[in-house]
Design a protein around this motif. Structure first.
Motif, short mmCIF file in Angstrom:
data_model
loop_
_atom_site.label_atom_id
_atom_site.label_comp_id
_atom_site.label_asym_id
_atom_site.label_seq_id
_atom_site.Cartn_x
_atom_site.Cartn_y
_atom_site.Cartn_z
N CYS A 1 -3.35 -0.74 -3.78
CA CYS A 1 -4.43 -1.50 -3.14
C CYS A 1 -5.44 -1.99 -4.18
O CYS A 1 -5.95 -3.10 -4.07
N CYS B 1 0.84 -1.21 0.00
CA CYS B 1 0.00 0.00 0.00
C CYS B 1 0.87 1.26 0.00
O CYS B 1 1.91 1.31 0.65
N GLU B 2 0.40 2.27 -0.74
CA GLU B 2 1.19 3.50 -0.84
C GLU B 2 0.82 4.54 0.22
O GLU B 2 1.52 5.52 0.40
N GLN B 3 -0.29 4.31 0.92
CA GLN B 3 -0.67 5.21 2.02
C GLN B 3 -1.22 4.42 3.19
O GLN B 3 -2.39 4.54 3.53
N CYS C 1 -4.62 0.99 2.95
CA CYS C 1 -5.70 2.00 2.87
C CYS C 1 -6.91 1.47 2.11
O CYS C 1 -8.03 1.87 2.37
N GLY C 2 -6.67 0.58 1.16
CA GLY C 2 -7.80 0.00 0.42
C GLY C 2 -8.22 0.78 -0.81
O GLY C 2 -9.11 0.33 -1.54
N HIS C 3 -7.63 1.98 -1.06
CA HIS C 3 -8.08 2.71 -2.24
C HIS C 3 -6.97 3.35 -3.08
O HIS C 3 -7.26 4.00 -4.08
N CYS C 4 -5.71 3.15 -2.69
CA CYS C 4 -4.64 3.68 -3.55
C CYS C 4 -4.48 2.75 -4.77
O CYS C 4 -5.09 1.69 -4.84
ZN LIG Z 1 -3.37 1.55 -0.26
#
Ligand SMILES: [Zn+2]
Length: 342
Positions: A64, A48-50, A58-61
């Motif tokens: 992810c 994950c990048e964030q 994070c689930g949305h980068c």
């Molecule tokens: Zn992420």
């Protein structure tokens, strides 16, 4: 299952390794704890990048999204083909391998020899690590001995005795212990499992297994089944068949006959494992009883009985007479313990 909450201390320990990541981590613990899920969550967290404060992905980068769709370019999952589509394998539509193959391991070469796509880590999950024969394990060992830069192997195992010592020694072991009963009950309750404590007891404290068992919605039948099967030669096939027929009827469709055959099938799997000196997979609290019973049955007879039961599972979809069907099943079980060799 929310494995991060379930195994919070292990999760914190994993996150603490972020700064100095070894080449290989081995998540070790008994079956049914959610170790594979934990490995997947950790891989997601690293890619994950964030990542969030507690390290969760994070689930949305972009990373992810890729990971969620199963096509992150810096991630590979090594598992037996049969795991990818268990239902299909079971129906015999294709002969999917129960083992990780040497070709799968060799297939990693290219992946490991190019730079990472996102400039971060490259991650390989191996699940379960014991599903490799010696040649395959040795091929993987070469990779572990000369690790490509920025590469992490996340190995998962419930059966450390079957791992090559050389594989084990290349990994930093991360023990995954049984979570506390309170924590496990809380996580199961979040999943809508009523009577979580009882399911946990049946599953020997393993929440993943408790979740699997609880899918049938009732525990009485399973308790009756295990109690009576544990009697071995003294099992009362007709009484047991009567009890289970009633349970199936009373469940109004929630407990299909097939689930009962499944239960017996799992018991036979455990007997076969014990007969080979391996750890049981399903009936953890009855492990000692099962080992005792397995010692009384000729291995060839056990294998034959397992095959018959697998065939009967199909019959269970539409049996002509549920009572007779169940009686046949348990009469055969008792015959396993017959003294005369047939
Ligand atoms: Zn992420």
């Amino acid at each position: 299952m929310n494995v991060i909450n379930l195994h919070e201390p292990v999760w914190k320990g994993l996150q603490a390794r972020r700064a100095q990541m070894p080449h290989a981590l081995l998540l070790l613990g008994q079956r049914g704890l959610g170790k594979f899920d934990l490995a997947r969550q950790f891989a997601a967290s690293l890619l994950c990048e964030q990542p969030q404060g507690d390290g969760r992905a994070c689930g949305h980068c972009l990373a992810c999204n890729w990971y969620g769709q199963g096509n992150h370019p810096d991630f590979r999952l090594l598992q037996p083909e049969a795991f990818a589509d268990e239902a299909e394998a079971e129906e015999g539509k294709k002969k999917a391998s129960q083992q990780i193959t040497i070709d799968q391991v060799r297939g990693l070469d290219e992946f490991l020899n190019v730079g990472t796509h996102r400039g971060g880590l490259r991650i390989v999950i191996v699940n379960p690590t014991e599903a490799m024969n010696r040649a395959t394990a040795n091929a993987l060992l070469k990779t572990l001995e000369e690790p490509a830069p920025s590469t992490l192997f996340l190995m998962v195992s419930s059966d450390p005795i079957r791992l090559l010592p050389t594989i084990r020694s290349r990994c930093q072991v991360v023990p995954v212990p049984l979570p506390s009963a309170a924590r496990a009950e809380q996580v199961l309750a979040e999943h809508g499992v009523a009577d979580a404590g009882r399911w946990l007891a049946l599953a020997g404290g393993a929440p993943g297994l408790a979740l699997e068992w609880s899918a049938s919605g009732q525990s009485d039948w399973l308790e009756a089944l295990t109690r009576r099967l544990a009697a071995g030669r003294a099992v009362e096939p007709l009484v047991l068949a009567g009890e289970l027929e009633k349970a199936v009827k009373d469940s109004k469709g929630r407990l299909p006959l097939k689930a009962v055959v499944d239960g017996l099938q799992k018991w036979l799997v455990d007997l076969m494992l014990a007969s080979n000196g391996l750890a049981v997979r399903y009936f953890l609290p009855q492990a000692a009883t099962i080992a005792g019973l397995a010692a009384m049955i000729p291995p060839a007879r056990l294998l034959q009985s397992y095959r018959t039961t697998v065939a009967r599972r199909r019959e269970a979809e539409q049996p002509l007479n549920a009572r007779l069907f169940l009686e046949g099943l348990f009469l055969d079980y008792r015959a396993l313990f017959a003294k005369d060799s047939r």
